[in-house]
Design an enzyme around this catalytic site. Sequence first.
Site, PDB file in Angstrom:
ATOM      1  CG  ASP A   1      -0.283   0.052   2.557  1.00 38.73           C
ATOM      2  OD1 ASP A   1       0.894  -0.376   2.654  1.00 38.73           O
ATOM      3  OD2 ASP A   1      -0.899   0.543   3.529  1.00 38.73           O
TER       4      ASP A   1
ATOM      5  CG  ASN B   1       0.417   3.403   4.281  1.00 41.11           C
ATOM      6  OD1 ASN B   1       0.242   3.382   5.498  1.00 41.11           O
ATOM      7  ND2 ASN B   1       1.433   2.791   3.703  1.00 41.11           N
TER       8      ASN B   1
ATOM      9  CB  THR C   1       4.651  -4.152   2.770  1.00 41.92           C
ATOM     10  OG1 THR C   1       4.121  -3.660   1.540  1.00 41.92           O
ATOM     11  CG2 THR C   1       5.797  -5.106   2.510  1.00 41.92           C
TER      12      THR C   1
ATOM     13  CG  PHE D   1      -1.308   1.846   9.754  1.00 41.08           C
ATOM     14  CD1 PHE D   1      -2.300   2.779   9.980  1.00 41.08           C
ATOM     15  CD2 PHE D   1      -1.178   1.330   8.463  1.00 41.08           C
ATOM     16  CE1 PHE D   1      -3.132   3.213   8.955  1.00 41.08           C
ATOM     17  CE2 PHE D   1      -1.994   1.752   7.423  1.00 41.08           C
ATOM     18  CZ  PHE D   1      -2.979   2.709   7.669  1.00 41.08           C
ATOM     19  CG  ASN D   2       0.612  -2.674   7.719  1.00 42.39           C
ATOM     20  OD1 ASN D   2       0.147  -1.654   7.214  1.00 42.39           O
ATOM     21  ND2 ASN D   2       1.837  -3.098   7.477  1.00 42.39           N
TER      22      ASN D   2
ATOM     23  CG  ASP E   1       3.962   0.104   1.583  1.00 45.68           C
ATOM     24  OD1 ASP E   1       3.437  -0.988   1.773  1.00 45.68           O
ATOM     25  OD2 ASP E   1       3.769   1.072   2.331  1.00 45.68           O
TER      26      ASP E   1
ATOM     27  CG  HIS F   1       7.685   0.469   9.545  1.00 43.84           C
ATOM     28  ND1 HIS F   1       7.840   0.246  10.891  1.00 43.84           N
ATOM     29  CD2 HIS F   1       7.322   1.773   9.424  1.00 43.84           C
ATOM     30  CE1 HIS F   1       7.568   1.348  11.559  1.00 43.84           C
ATOM     31  NE2 HIS F   1       7.253   2.292  10.700  1.00 43.84           N
ATOM     32  CG  ASP F   2       6.021  -1.612   4.538  1.00 43.51           C
ATOM     33  OD1 ASP F   2       5.699  -2.111   5.643  1.00 43.51           O
ATOM     34  OD2 ASP F   2       5.311  -0.792   3.926  1.00 43.51           O
TER      35      ASP F   2
HETATM   36  C1  BDR Z   1       3.238   0.117   8.621  1.00 40.69           C
HETATM   37  O1  BDR Z   1       2.144   1.016   8.490  1.00 40.69           O
HETATM   38  C2  BDR Z   1       2.231   1.737   7.297  1.00 40.69           C
HETATM   39  O2  BDR Z   1       1.920   3.078   7.500  1.00 40.69           O
HETATM   40  C3  BDR Z   1       3.621   1.506   6.764  1.00 40.69           C
HETATM   41  O3  BDR Z   1       3.637   1.516   5.347  1.00 40.69           O
HETATM   42  C4  BDR Z   1       3.989   0.163   7.316  1.00 40.69           C
HETATM   43  O4  BDR Z   1       3.570  -0.882   6.465  1.00 40.69           O
HETATM   44  C5  BDR Z   1       4.042   0.511   9.836  1.00 40.69           C
HETATM   45  O5  BDR Z   1       3.258   0.476  10.995  1.00 40.69           O
HETATM   46 CA    CA Z   2       2.866  -0.463   4.180  1.00 40.67          CA
END
Ligand code: BDR
Ligand code: CA
Length: 305
Positions: free
Chosen positions: A9, A38, A122, A163-164, A14, A237-238
């Site tokens: 996303d 996102n 991701t 978040f994910n 990402d 992160h991703d």
């Molecule tokens: C995750 O949340 C999204 O905002 C980022 O792309 C990542 O996948 C981090 O918490």
């Molecule tokens: Ca992401």
Amino acid sequence: MKKIIIDCDPGFDDSIALMLAYGSRAFDIRLITTCAGNQTLEKISKNALKVLEHLGIDDKVYMGAEKPLMKALEVAEDVHGESGLKSDILVSDTKKSPEKNGILKMYQEIMSSDENVTIIATGPLTNVALLVSSFPDVLARIECITLMGGGIHKGNVTKYAEFNIYTDPEAAYIVYNCGAKINMLGLDVTHKALINGDVIDRIRKIETKGSKLFIDIYNNNKEFYEKHTNLPGVPVHDACAVAFEIDRGLFEVEELNVDIEVKDLERIAMTKLVDMEKAQTVSVSMDIDFEKFVNYLCEALENLN
Ligand code: BDR
Ligand code: CA
């Protein structure tokens, strides 16, 4: 070569994950699918296309779910901006349009592959949940699901939730209980993959299309982390999920019994530790060899010209 599908996303991190995946030359990338998270599905799908187009990669992008299974979509505009990808380079619109039916395409791609396929997810897990519940025969053909999501005793949307997983807890519950091998790259490890000045100096010297886009994305996103977190850098992160599939030796992994909280509203979307009998084991990455990670990243950016 390892066959992968990237479900994403984009999203600044990402986009970096996509750069690492393509630039690493470690994969046979069978498919890119997108999932609302996102930003809206339309925006993040265009962002994926823009990144690929900028890098001269001719692959298509297939759209999956437009909204989470049960909740309304709550985008992360505060982090990723109104477009979903803050950038000075990727300003003009893409000439291409994303394709539809991403979940069906995932199924077809996996079933027609002569080897098992690894899914790197991701974003929120809506597409993967719909895939495994609509087409359970796909499970025998999935090598593993390597995902960025969650955190053991850590959250970034609430005290408990990342978040994910927070965006679609029910989808995450389905995926964590589907029987496939799950590799979890959560906040425990992604908050140790922090890009700051030293790494940026090294990347700036690479001077390829990839490195320039990386610097641009970093510059446009660092303010959020400086203002709103105590992290001494920008967490990519991703990209950790992709790095895990490039070289698992970079990560310190613990086998844990993890489930997703879907009932307790205060702790909703928490990746919680549960009794042995109640859940399948999840390989949770807890630490990363950051120096080697940066080496892989730089190598990939050198290849993206
Ligand atoms: C995750 O949340 C999204 O905002 C980022 O792309 C990542 O996948 C981090 O918490
Ligand atoms: Ca992401």
